[in-house]
Design a protein around this motif. Structure first.
Motif, PDB file in Angstrom:
ATOM      1  N   LEU A 164       0.853  -1.218   0.064  1.00 58.36           N
ATOM      2  CA  LEU A 164       0.147  -0.114   0.119  1.00 58.36           C
ATOM      3  C   LEU A 164       0.654   1.270   0.088  1.00 58.36           C
ATOM      4  O   LEU A 164       0.491   2.163  -0.637  1.00 58.36           O
ATOM      5  CB  LEU A 164      -0.965  -0.126   1.252  1.00 58.36           C
ATOM      6  N   THR A 165       2.152   1.340   0.691  1.00 53.64           N
ATOM      7  CA  THR A 165       2.741   2.337   0.647  1.00 53.64           C
ATOM      8  C   THR A 165       3.593   2.395  -0.945  1.00 53.64           C
ATOM      9  O   THR A 165       3.531   3.755  -1.100  1.00 53.64           O
ATOM     10  CB  THR A 165       3.987   1.945   1.845  1.00 53.64           C
ATOM     11  N   HIS A 166       3.647   1.505  -1.387  1.00 55.94           N
ATOM     12  CA  HIS A 166       4.149   1.728  -2.841  1.00 55.94           C
ATOM     13  C   HIS A 166       3.106   2.369  -3.560  1.00 55.94           C
ATOM     14  O   HIS A 166       3.306   3.242  -4.457  1.00 55.94           O
ATOM     15  CB  HIS A 166       4.659   0.270  -3.384  1.00 55.94           C
ATOM     16  N   CYS A 167       1.997   1.879  -3.473  1.00 55.58           N
ATOM     17  CA  CYS A 167       0.911   2.714  -4.027  1.00 55.58           C
ATOM     18  C   CYS A 167       0.486   4.114  -3.906  1.00 55.58           C
ATOM     19  O   CYS A 167       0.480   4.790  -4.710  1.00 55.58           O
ATOM     20  CB  CYS A 167      -0.684   1.691  -3.890  1.00 55.58           C
ATOM     21  N   ARG A 168       0.763   4.414  -2.520  1.00 52.87           N
ATOM     22  CA  ARG A 168       0.647   5.853  -2.140  1.00 52.87           C
ATOM     23  C   ARG A 168       1.729   6.540  -2.764  1.00 52.87           C
ATOM     24  O   ARG A 168       1.385   7.650  -3.408  1.00 52.87           O
ATOM     25  CB  ARG A 168       0.568   6.006  -0.641  1.00 52.87           C
ATOM     26  N   GLU A 169       3.006   5.950  -2.860  1.00 48.34           N
ATOM     27  CA  GLU A 169       4.178   6.813  -3.497  1.00 48.34           C
ATOM     28  C   GLU A 169       3.748   7.088  -4.898  1.00 48.34           C
ATOM     29  O   GLU A 169       4.399   7.955  -5.516  1.00 48.34           O
ATOM     30  CB  GLU A 169       5.346   5.981  -3.020  1.00 48.34           C
TER      31      GLU A 169
END
Ligand SMILES: C[S@@+](CC[C@H](N)C(=O)[O-])C[C@H]1O[C@@H](n2cnc3c(N)ncnc32)[C@H](O)[C@@H]1O
Length: 243
Positions: A164-169
């Motif tokens: 999810l962090t990769h998606c946010r970034e």
């Protein structure tokens, strides 16, 4: 349901589910003990099984997520990235139903090398790009909606936060993450699909079905906020935005 029935009856799956009691007792996945490798490495090394598995996932997920195609409002979305999109069946249905959308299919190289024929059909193919890689490392940049359909239920909270962090970034300003998942209801409601899937995740891959509060918690750890849940016939869409 043919592909899913074939997977459930396959030797790889039956020998795993035979250890359900052990998984319940220990609280951990047994797939690796039974097959000697974690589930996704097993798939890479066993193309015949992987092909039955991929078709099974394609068939079951179109049952679970069919309502998403028309039930979610993609009106203000321009570029939808389907993260862990498998062979692209769901993405092809969404693109066919929403002609203004562009799509990116993203999955492991060995999966996207066999994309669903629906995705290469006229009218959809020219609006869709196919990329491969691992969402544990990165996801394609610049989409304004990142769809993960029946994906994060395969992963524990730490790995889910990583994806999810990769998606946010990677997402454009104002972007959203859409988790299409079967939610576990709060309390002891007699919900069979979510609870069967929860057991299946436990046996295979240290994943789980989640309640709304559990989704909100992994979202918060990823710098995201649970905006709303759009209920569907089976799977719902959990919509996350930047916190
Ligand atoms: C349960 S399937 C769901 C597929 C698809 N979203 C659907 O609804 O049909 C999970 C997907 O995650 C993909 N996957 C697993 N590990 C991955 C990784 N590290 N990077 C990218 N995709 C991965 C699998 O190949 C598989 O297609």
């Amino acid at each position: 349901m043919r592909g899913y029935a074939r997977w459930l009856g396959s030797p790889a799956e039956r020998s795993t589910m035979a250890h359900l009691a052990e998984a319940v007792r220990t609280g951990g996945p047994v797939f690796e003990t039974v097959h000697g490798t974690p589930v996704w490495d097993y798939m890479r090394g066993n193309p015949a099984s992987a092909s039955v598995f991929d078709q099974g996932m394609t068939d079951i997920s179109s049952q679970l997520t069919r309502s998403l195609v028309h039930g979610y409002d993609f009106g203000d979305t321009e570029c939808l990235v389907d993260v862990g999109g498998g062979r692209g069946r769901l993405l092809s249905l969404v693109l066919a139903a929403h002609p203004h959308l562009r799509g990116v299919l993203y999955d492991r190289p060995e999966v996207v090398s066999r994309v669903d024929p629906a995705l290469t059909r006229e009218g959809v193919a020219e609006r869709c790009r196919v990329e491969s890689g691992s969402f544990l490392d990165s996801v394609p940049e610049g989409g304004d909606a990142y769809l993960l359909a029946s994906v994060v239920h395969n992963w524990n909270d730490d790995d889910t936060v990583r994806v999810l962090t990769h998606c946010r970034e990677a997402m454009a300003p104002g972007g959203r993450v859409l988790l299409a998942e079967v939610l576990v209801p709060d309390g002891p409601a007699p919900e069979r699909t979510a609870k069967f899937m929860d057991l299946s995740m436990l046996v295979h891959c240290d994943g789980k079905q989640r309640t709304r509060a559990e989704f909100a918690a992994v979202a918060e750890r990823s710098g995201l906020r649970l905006e709303r849940v759009v209920p569907g016939a089976v799977a719902s869409v959990v919509e996350l935005v930047r916190a």
